[in-house]
Design a protein around this motif. Sequence first.
Motif, short mmCIF file in Angstrom:
data_model
loop_
_atom_site.label_atom_id
_atom_site.label_comp_id
_atom_site.label_asym_id
_atom_site.label_seq_id
_atom_site.Cartn_x
_atom_site.Cartn_y
_atom_site.Cartn_z
N ASN A 296 0.86 -1.19 0.00
CA ASN A 296 0.00 0.00 0.00
C ASN A 296 0.89 1.23 0.00
O ASN A 296 1.79 1.35 0.83
CB ASN A 296 -0.91 0.03 1.23
CG ASN A 296 -2.07 -0.92 1.13
OD1 ASN A 296 -2.02 -2.03 1.67
ND2 ASN A 296 -3.12 -0.51 0.45
N ARG A 297 0.63 2.14 -0.92
CA ARG A 297 1.48 3.32 -1.02
C ARG A 297 0.92 4.53 -0.28
O ARG A 297 1.66 5.41 0.11
CB ARG A 297 1.69 3.69 -2.50
CG ARG A 297 2.61 2.72 -3.23
CD ARG A 297 2.86 3.18 -4.64
NE ARG A 297 3.87 2.36 -5.29
CZ ARG A 297 4.20 2.46 -6.58
NH1 ARG A 297 3.58 3.35 -7.34
NH2 ARG A 297 5.13 1.69 -7.10
N ARG A 298 -0.39 4.60 -0.11
CA ARG A 298 -0.98 5.76 0.54
C ARG A 298 -1.53 5.38 1.90
O ARG A 298 -1.76 4.21 2.20
CB ARG A 298 -2.10 6.36 -0.32
CG ARG A 298 -3.31 5.46 -0.47
CD ARG A 298 -4.44 6.16 -1.22
NE ARG A 298 -5.64 5.34 -1.27
CZ ARG A 298 -6.57 5.30 -0.33
NH1 ARG A 298 -6.41 6.00 0.77
NH2 ARG A 298 -7.64 4.54 -0.46
N SER A 299 -1.68 6.40 2.74
CA SER A 299 -2.37 6.29 4.03
C SER A 299 -1.62 5.44 5.04
O SER A 299 -2.20 5.03 6.05
CB SER A 299 -3.79 5.71 3.85
OG SER A 299 -4.50 6.42 2.86
N ARG A 300 -0.34 5.20 4.84
CA ARG A 300 0.38 4.32 5.75
C ARG A 300 0.82 5.01 7.03
O ARG A 300 1.03 4.36 8.04
CB ARG A 300 1.60 3.73 5.04
CG ARG A 300 1.26 2.82 3.87
CD ARG A 300 2.51 2.29 3.20
NE ARG A 300 3.29 1.47 4.09
CZ ARG A 300 4.56 1.09 3.85
NH1 ARG A 300 5.15 1.51 2.75
NH2 ARG A 300 5.20 0.34 4.69
N ALA A 336 0.30 16.74 5.08
CA ALA A 336 0.96 15.44 4.96
C ALA A 336 2.47 15.57 4.88
O ALA A 336 3.19 14.59 5.02
CB ALA A 336 0.46 14.69 3.74
N GLU A 518 -7.74 11.67 7.72
CA GLU A 518 -8.20 11.13 6.45
C GLU A 518 -9.54 10.44 6.60
O GLU A 518 -10.38 10.49 5.71
CB GLU A 518 -7.15 10.17 5.87
CG GLU A 518 -7.47 9.71 4.47
CD GLU A 518 -6.36 8.86 3.87
OE1 GLU A 518 -6.51 8.44 2.72
OE2 GLU A 518 -5.36 8.62 4.56
N PRO A 568 -2.72 15.69 -0.09
CA PRO A 568 -2.07 14.59 0.59
C PRO A 568 -2.88 13.32 0.63
O PRO A 568 -2.33 12.24 0.65
CB PRO A 568 -1.87 15.14 2.02
CG PRO A 568 -2.87 16.23 2.16
CD PRO A 568 -2.99 16.82 0.78
N TRP A 569 -4.20 13.43 0.64
CA TRP A 569 -5.02 12.23 0.76
C TRP A 569 -6.03 12.12 -0.35
O TRP A 569 -7.09 11.52 -0.18
CB TRP A 569 -5.73 12.23 2.12
CG TRP A 569 -4.76 12.26 3.24
CD1 TRP A 569 -3.77 11.35 3.50
CD2 TRP A 569 -4.66 13.25 4.26
NE1 TRP A 569 -3.07 11.72 4.61
CE2 TRP A 569 -3.59 12.87 5.10
CE3 TRP A 569 -5.37 14.41 4.55
CZ2 TRP A 569 -3.21 13.62 6.20
CZ3 TRP A 569 -4.99 15.15 5.65
CH2 TRP A 569 -3.93 14.76 6.46
N GLY A 570 -5.74 12.70 -1.53
CA GLY A 570 -6.68 12.64 -2.63
C GLY A 570 -7.97 13.35 -2.33
O GLY A 570 -9.04 13.01 -2.83
#
Length: 590
Positions: A296-300, A336, A518, A568-570
């Motif tokens: 997973n690339r986002r929200s980590r 972010a 988020e 940062p979070w779409g």
Amino acid sequence: MQMVQETFDDLGVHLSDVTFVVVDLETTGGSPADCGITEIGAVKVRGGEVIGEFQTLVRPSVPIPAFITVLTGISNAMVAEAPRIDSALPAFLEFARGSVLVAHNAGFDVSFLKAAAASTGHVWPGFAVLDTVRLARQLVHRDETPNHKLSSLARLFGATTTPDHRALHDARATVDVLHGLIERVGNLGVHTLEELQSYTSRVSTAQRRKRFLADEMPSAPGVYVFKDGRGEPLYVGTAVDIRRRTRTYFTASETRRRMAEMVGIAESITPIVCATRLEAQVRELRLIAEYKPRYNRRSRHPEKALWVKLTAEPFPRLSIVRQVRGDGAHYAGPFASRKTAEAAVTAVHEVIPLRQCTQTLTERSRKSACVLFEIGRCGAPCIGEQTTEEYAALAGQAAMALVGDGRDVLAALRGRLDSLAAQERFEDATTLRDRMIALVRASARAQRLAPLSSAPEVVAARRRDAGGWEVVCVRFGRLAGSTVTPRGADPMPFIDAVRATAEVVSGPTAPAPAAHPEETELVLRWLEAPGTRLVTMEGEWTCPVGGAGAARAELEPMARQWGEFAEPWGETPAVRPLERPPGALRVGLA
């Protein structure tokens, strides 16, 4: 790489015999619905050779904003005598006849061209379309270039023209990128347009032999977790139909290289069925934050979010912090990255001469002032040049920019931006533009988060396409429970049940919510969507008059077009505000 093919008679032709028309547009904004084309540039190539070029300025039906002039250098004066789109478009279509259209981020350019054709009464030809961004994502690795922007790829492939947001120059640079990508794909045995189209349809052996993992998945909405042989999560995703979605990882529709690698390692898939799509999205975020799966690339790392704080002290200053405290300070964010937080702070300092030193000040704390006083960027309260009352007026302006009516500060920033553009200091203007966007986003986000973060409970419902209602219970910005009601049933008993069984949530320190920001953003978008009804609410839901939301709605489409300072979070701007009176509110559901 994905290609959008509409009609094309001979897809078996060798790539060296295909005529490509590489096109680039400059526009007045990011949406063809309310923006126009200001320039068309195109280059026709075949067999690696340029066989024609096309360029024209276009006089749009709407004025060119100052921001666009800063970005492209195209002003209203430059296009005053240019042809309208109803004259320019037919000339371009004739130039591109019988070719394959190529563009970098082709969806943007093609959407404007199609909209122009529709508005001028022209039939859109059946072009095959090749997107160099999507092709580059398959062929150019992250260790070669930090991203897949045109400027980065042009440097990688040694383009003879440097892209500069002028249409013909960018089209020429895209030609060199196209040739570099075709050379790479040729080394992989792809030599015809038909092979290029089916290039990403190759399924690895690992993908084929793992298909059985999806066989036992439920056909229901929810979350799925790919795990390795030790049971460690590799990847977390959501789906409206878990079985159908997980099956795609073992077919040609999955083209991401890292996903093929993940499937090769995976030994099991764990499904988590959810009542609503919102619940699935929230569970996905929580699982990613908890386990930080490597694929997973986002929200980590939501815990690394930053806030800009206007301190509560006799001479307040701006600082960047990781935690919101109940200390009487004002906060904007979250951010972010430190880069965007620093950009927002610098935007405020551009027009409000707050002190930038870090020590605690009382009146006349130092013997001499710093260089900021000498250049007029600080009033030097440290040496007694400003009283607490005089300084408080400046701090009040900064506080309003962050959490209240920031129109005065934004107007001052716009004035400075226009001044820089008029002086042709475009590089400085671009830097200021990015800082302004960072500030507006942060202020708007904090102003949206704060009311929901402070509300002890919000219960809302939305009709389902299949009948019945989706119901969510939100406490202090955290999704505490959700359910669906059967078609034709009275929804109130289900609503009472979800309130009774929802998670107990302790109140946070606003504007920080009781969940990761988020998650609260997801909840806000669900609540703000058309068709959502508030059932009960404890607390207040207000937003400041003259807040940052209006400025953000104006700037956001252009920011997405520029591709800089991405959210940062779409996050997307609110569809519409929900205006409700404070206090408890109960609305019956028909």
